[in-house]
Design a protein around this motif. Structure first.
Motif, short mmCIF file in Angstrom:
data_model
loop_
_atom_site.label_atom_id
_atom_site.label_comp_id
_atom_site.label_asym_id
_atom_site.label_seq_id
_atom_site.Cartn_x
_atom_site.Cartn_y
_atom_site.Cartn_z
N SER A 136 0.84 -1.20 0.00
CA SER A 136 0.00 0.00 0.00
C SER A 136 0.87 1.25 0.00
O SER A 136 1.78 1.39 0.82
N GLY A 137 0.56 2.18 -0.90
CA GLY A 137 1.28 3.45 -0.92
C GLY A 137 0.93 4.31 0.28
O GLY A 137 1.78 5.06 0.78
N THR A 138 -0.31 4.21 0.74
CA THR A 138 -0.70 4.94 1.94
C THR A 138 0.13 4.47 3.13
O THR A 138 0.59 5.27 3.95
N ARG A 139 0.34 3.16 3.21
CA ARG A 139 1.16 2.59 4.29
C ARG A 139 2.60 3.10 4.19
O ARG A 139 3.19 3.50 5.20
N VAL A 140 3.16 3.10 2.99
CA VAL A 140 4.53 3.58 2.79
C VAL A 140 4.67 5.01 3.28
O VAL A 140 5.60 5.35 4.03
N ASN A 141 3.75 5.86 2.86
CA ASN A 141 3.83 7.27 3.22
C ASN A 141 3.57 7.53 4.70
O ASN A 141 4.24 8.35 5.32
N PHE A 142 2.59 6.83 5.27
CA PHE A 142 2.30 7.02 6.68
C PHE A 142 3.46 6.58 7.55
O PHE A 142 3.83 7.25 8.52
#
Length: 283
Positions: free
Chosen positions: A161-167
């Motif tokens: 998940s890109g959201t996971r990477v960024n968070f």
């Protein structure tokens, strides 16, 4: 003289009509199919843009799905998607993922991300340290961070998940996630995260602002709220650019669709209404 003025008005009106017809005719000649896969964070934007674009170009067929950012450039590499929606520039290396060679990264949006809690949680602000302790499993009760005496339920996105990477990089400053436990859940998409946080008392998770609803609270981090103004003013740094990854030689329909998403009309209209930030806003 009056008849001349009337003739001029009629002629001008006819010219505008002919121009509009010509323009519409030219637009309608564009055809083809655009397949989009990848980021669920970008999915609301993609679906809205596709709906608007198809009205302008009815001969273009667009299909969009979302299974996590990494699946976008993977699908482009396999040749099963024309656009890979991704919450990071997949043409470069990022922690956990090697770059996808031969792909072009097209910026289409600024995505603010937020830590979110179920509406029953009586906390609206957490420090970076508190977030790190909660998502790593060191702190397991809301009373330890100013809330009620209740077990914290951590909802995480699955790997890829890109959201996971960024968070993880920006909100947790690289701190590790917990990965198991009776108070731990893992979901595959932003939509699944929204459902889990809304329906699970004492839950905490994270998502982009497009998915935040009245059934949850978007938390301040170190006293700073996840708002458009705070992102633009560089007070809130939990955000990323959203990208459409393509091959080096995309189809005409693909190029025109990306151009439409990047246009001032869409960026300052539908994109902003969906709680994304125009790419031109970031200096």
């Amino acid at each position: 003289m009056k008849w001349f003025k009337k003739l001029a008005v009629v002629t001008l009106a006819a010219a505008f009509t002919l121009s509009a017809v010509t323009s519409a005719g030219a637009a309608s000649k564009l055809s083809g199919k655009v397949v989009i896969n990848g980021s669920s964070a970008l999915l609301p934007l993609t679906l809205q843009a596709a709906n608007e674009f198809k009205k302008l170009h009815p001969k273009v067929k667009i299909s969009a799905s979302a299974a996590g950012s990494v699946t976008g450039p993977q699908a482009v590499r396999k040749g099963i998607a024309d656009i890979g929606a991704c919450d990071w520039d997949a043409s470069t290396d990022v922690p956990g993922f090697k770059k996808f060679t031969g792909q072009v990264a097209n910026k289409v949006a600024v995505i603010p991300f937020a830590a979110v809690v179920n509406s029953n949680v009586k906390v609206d602000n957490l420090t970076t340290k508190q977030l790190q302790d909660i998502f790593s499993g060191k702190v397991t009760n809301w009373k330890d961070v100013g809330g009620s005496d209740a077990e914290i339920v951590v909802v995480n996105r699955s790997f890829g998940s890109g959201t996971r990477v960024n968070f993880q990089l920006k909100a947790l400053k690289g701190s590790d996630f917990m990965s198991k436990g009776s108070n731990y859940k893992e979901v595959k998409s932003s939509g699944d995260m929204k459902t889990a946080v809304e329906s699970t008392p004492n839950a905490i998770g994270y998502m982009d602002l497009a998915y935040v609803t009245s059934k949850m609270t978007a938390l301040k981090i170190d006293g700073v709220a996840p708002t458009e103004a705070n992102v633009i003013n560089k007070k809130y740094d939990v955000w990323s650019y959203g990208y459409y990854m393509t091959s080096e030689k995309p189809s005409d329909a693909t190029k025109e669709f990306i151009k439409y998403v990047q246009s001032a009309k869409f960026q300052n209209g539908s994109l902003k209404k969906l709680k994304f930030i125009p790419i031109s806003a970031m200096k």
